[in-house]
Write a protein that holds these residues in place. Structure first.
Motif, short mmCIF file in Angstrom:
data_model
loop_
_atom_site.label_atom_id
_atom_site.label_comp_id
_atom_site.label_asym_id
_atom_site.label_seq_id
_atom_site.Cartn_x
_atom_site.Cartn_y
_atom_site.Cartn_z
N GLY A 1 8.26 -45.54 2.95
CA GLY A 1 7.52 -45.84 2.78
C GLY A 1 5.98 -46.03 3.04
N ALA A 2 6.50 -46.72 3.68
CA ALA A 2 5.56 -47.52 4.57
C ALA A 2 5.31 -46.98 5.78
CB ALA A 2 5.59 -49.10 5.08
N ALA B 1 3.77 -43.83 5.26
CA ALA B 1 2.20 -44.14 5.86
C ALA B 1 1.43 -44.10 6.93
CB ALA B 1 2.11 -45.25 4.54
N VAL C 1 6.86 -44.29 -3.11
CA VAL C 1 7.62 -44.66 -3.30
C VAL C 1 8.70 -44.40 -4.61
CG1 VAL C 1 10.11 -46.46 -3.41
CG2 VAL C 1 8.36 -46.20 -1.34
N ASN D 1 5.39 -48.13 -5.20
CA ASN D 1 6.38 -48.48 -5.73
C ASN D 1 6.45 -48.43 -7.41
OD1 ASN D 1 7.67 -49.27 -3.15
ND2 ASN D 1 5.96 -49.84 -3.29
N ALA E 1 3.52 -53.98 5.86
CA ALA E 1 3.18 -53.46 5.84
C ALA E 1 2.75 -54.00 3.53
CB ALA E 1 3.84 -51.99 4.39
N PRO F 1 3.12 -54.33 -0.23
CA PRO F 1 3.09 -53.78 -1.67
C PRO F 1 2.42 -53.66 -2.54
CG PRO F 1 4.39 -55.78 -1.14
CD PRO F 1 3.25 -55.45 -0.17
N ALA G 1 -3.68 -45.56 -1.59
CA ALA G 1 -2.35 -46.35 -1.12
C ALA G 1 -2.09 -45.12 0.20
CB ALA G 1 -1.03 -45.06 -1.94
N LEU H 1 8.47 -54.95 2.33
CA LEU H 1 7.57 -54.36 2.66
C LEU H 1 6.34 -55.54 2.96
CD1 LEU H 1 6.82 -51.93 -0.44
CD2 LEU H 1 7.01 -51.04 1.66
N ALA I 1 1.47 -44.23 0.82
CA ALA I 1 2.78 -43.08 0.00
C ALA I 1 3.20 -43.98 -1.07
CB ALA I 1 3.75 -43.96 1.20
N VAL J 1 1.83 -49.40 -0.07
CA VAL J 1 2.54 -48.43 -0.49
C VAL J 1 2.76 -48.68 -1.75
CG1 VAL J 1 5.09 -47.89 -0.32
CG2 VAL J 1 3.74 -48.60 1.48
N LYS K 1 -0.90 -37.28 -0.19
CA LYS K 1 0.37 -38.66 0.16
C LYS K 1 1.61 -38.10 0.61
CE LYS K 1 -4.02 -40.67 0.69
NZ LYS K 1 -4.34 -41.51 -0.37
#
Lengths: 262, 262, 262
Positions: free
Chosen positions: A204-205, A208, A63, A22, A41, A43, A59, A36, A61, A20, A89
């Motif tokens: 976001g996690a 994804a 954020v 960020n 997940a 990060p 990635a 995360l 997603a 994810v 995404k």
């Protein structure tokens, strides 16, 4: 929507360990990276235009959190959204402080307009400000309640073809199909800075791994925060215990605690 | 290398309280400053070209961490390395995410080339990416193991006349004279963001008192992390307990726990 | 000044929940936001010129902390002070590292000159450096003691028509009317990064409700830190426990513990 959606999404996050990206504010970078990791997940806290295309290719997603936006970071945010679009995404937008300044409202709308696959996660006043005049309908006296932002959330869902999470004592998960209410959490949570930012990161996690409504993240953090707060002497402990609880959260704890109204 | 090197280095850090300048990423600034304080050093988190010459004159070492690099910060990093060179101070390079984007690999190599006294601290994939084609030799199937990066580390030692620490389940301390293995640490440590960045910061503290291989820092953090993890319910507690353990770590705990193969 | 001033200021912070805008360093943003929340205030961590006029219109006070200053952030700090002036809001200046580089000293003086309603909060060496030659009078051998900065603090009070807090083992609250000494706190507190920055942030919260000397914030953090340290195994725990203690601090604990010499 039901409990199984949430449980299977949590299982997928832990199996897939999605990356994810960020682009977030300075205040919460450490905490949201840790949240995360704790949920399972991976990060990536990155913001440079020099590498965002590569990052968004790998990635799961993106954020975007405007908490400490400025004229240097805003173009980076927009560039990151373009790269998310180019790679199909989902973008999670956290419009921190939307309404508190004109630039926050404008920037939030710019990002929401640009993102092709979008989830917006904010508190009631941010969601109402983001929707603007068309979204306001419930009156000022209910400004602190997430219910007051339901009309605004529905307006945003229609306008941006997105999902919206309104966080508060009751959390509303609003999509084109209607809304769900989640009633977990704890009164001490707003005393930890960036709790909403953490929810956006977790959203976001889950996005994804295909859960693109914000429901699973909201359920997981609400339950984890509730459990953690019951064991915490104050907000310092709570910030620590939430990470431990996210790390240890099992399906049984989650389903036993969950209070959801579909 | 032996245990006495590590023990006497820890004693010197606590006596000298060396100033360590950190040009590091936004995510870990708080944690790495706290880790430096806990071990007995004095952190300075500064990055401005307006003051770096003065800072490096007083400081004992420089830590450069590219975790949240961008086009504004990279020139500051290079300028800081130049000031370290001008003052005969060792540079610790943490090539965070090296290989994940071209700019990270390029920037890491630029810094490694520029630094006159250098220690590189990274995980296996970062060390392999930094070495590039010439360093890769052990095959893809061992990519997650630090052993797989040994050839790359040896290549970097030769190319940049530096010491290299490869962090992982086993940590390798690689110098021109050969390598040592350290087998402390705990499986929960990668669930705390910036654990490697903390190791790089501590490596700067020990370099400032003359231990320029990364061995002492790796031993101290490995043992402290192991002790702390055994007392931690999850990664939130672990992040806190590592600071407490670094602060309280005595020579007896360190030597009893240390697992080193020379 | 007496205990009642402190107690009533704490009550007002919790009732009013004042907005405190912080233009602060990257290292402490999370902690100082959490400390403001824990004591009952509302933190805004914002720095952009694009919104500072709006922020300072709503805010109760402005905290400027130069800990990670650079040529991009310094103009933002000056702009924020201008907006505080335009809205008759008090500025708390934390001249972190003043004296460690010329730019820190210059920037601190620029901000102190610009602010119309000002509280300066620093440790002895920062206060002495800020005052410069005119403020130094007690000799080098007492440099580490806050008493050594008393002459410098008095000079700053006269020069900038401000209040000055000198933090140390004994804290001095210096105004045009004289000074008070506070003797709370704990020897472990300097092992937590940004403890002084936290005090500056809290000083902003109390200034926003009319306590413009720094006395109440210094008393509250000194007592909370002392209580928290007694329950902490090390500086990691202390950072967490201070937030819990600030959140739970009641008037009885505060008045029982307080050691003040008027």
């Amino acid at each position: 929507m039901n409990v199984e959606v949430i449980v299977s999404a949590l299982r997928r996050v832990r199996e897939v360990k999605p990356l994810v990206v960020n682009v977030t504010n300075y205040v919460v970078m450490n905490n949201t990276a840790n949240a995360l990791l704790a949920v399972g997940a991976s990060p990536i806290m990155a913001h440079s235009k020099q590498e965002m295309a590569e990052m968004m290719y790998f990635a799961g997603a993106l954020v975007i959190n405007i908490g400490t936006l400025d004229s240097v970071w805003t173009p980076r945010m927009l560039h990151a959204v373009e790269q998310a679009n180019a790679n199909n995404k989902t973008v999670v937008l956290d419009p921190v402080g939307c309404g508190a300044s004109a630039i926050r409202t404008e920037t939030s709308r710019q990002i929401a307009t640009l993102a092709e696959s979008l989830i917006i996660r904010g508190n009631a006043s941010e969601i109402i400000a983001l929707a603007g005049d068309q979204g306001q309908s419930k009156g000022v006296d209910a400004m602190d309640s997430s219910e007051a932002a339901l009309g605004a959330a529905e307006y945003l869902v229609r306008t941006y073809s997105c999902a919206v999470v309104v966080s508060g004592k009751t959390d509303y998960i609003v999509t084109a199909k209607g809304y769900s209410q989640l009633k977990n959490g704890h009164a001490m949570m707003p005393y930890v800075t960036g709790m909403g930012c953490t929810l956006s990161a977790l959203t976001g996690a889950f996005a994804a791994v295909g859960e693109k409504t914000g429901l699973a993240a909201t359920a997981v953090l609400g339950v984890a925060g509730e459990i953690a707060a019951e064991q915490s002497a104050g907000p310092g402990s709570l910030q620590v215990n939430i990470l431990d609880t996210l790390y240890n959260l099992d399906v049984e704890m989650l389903t036993q605690r969950l209070i959801m109204i579909d």
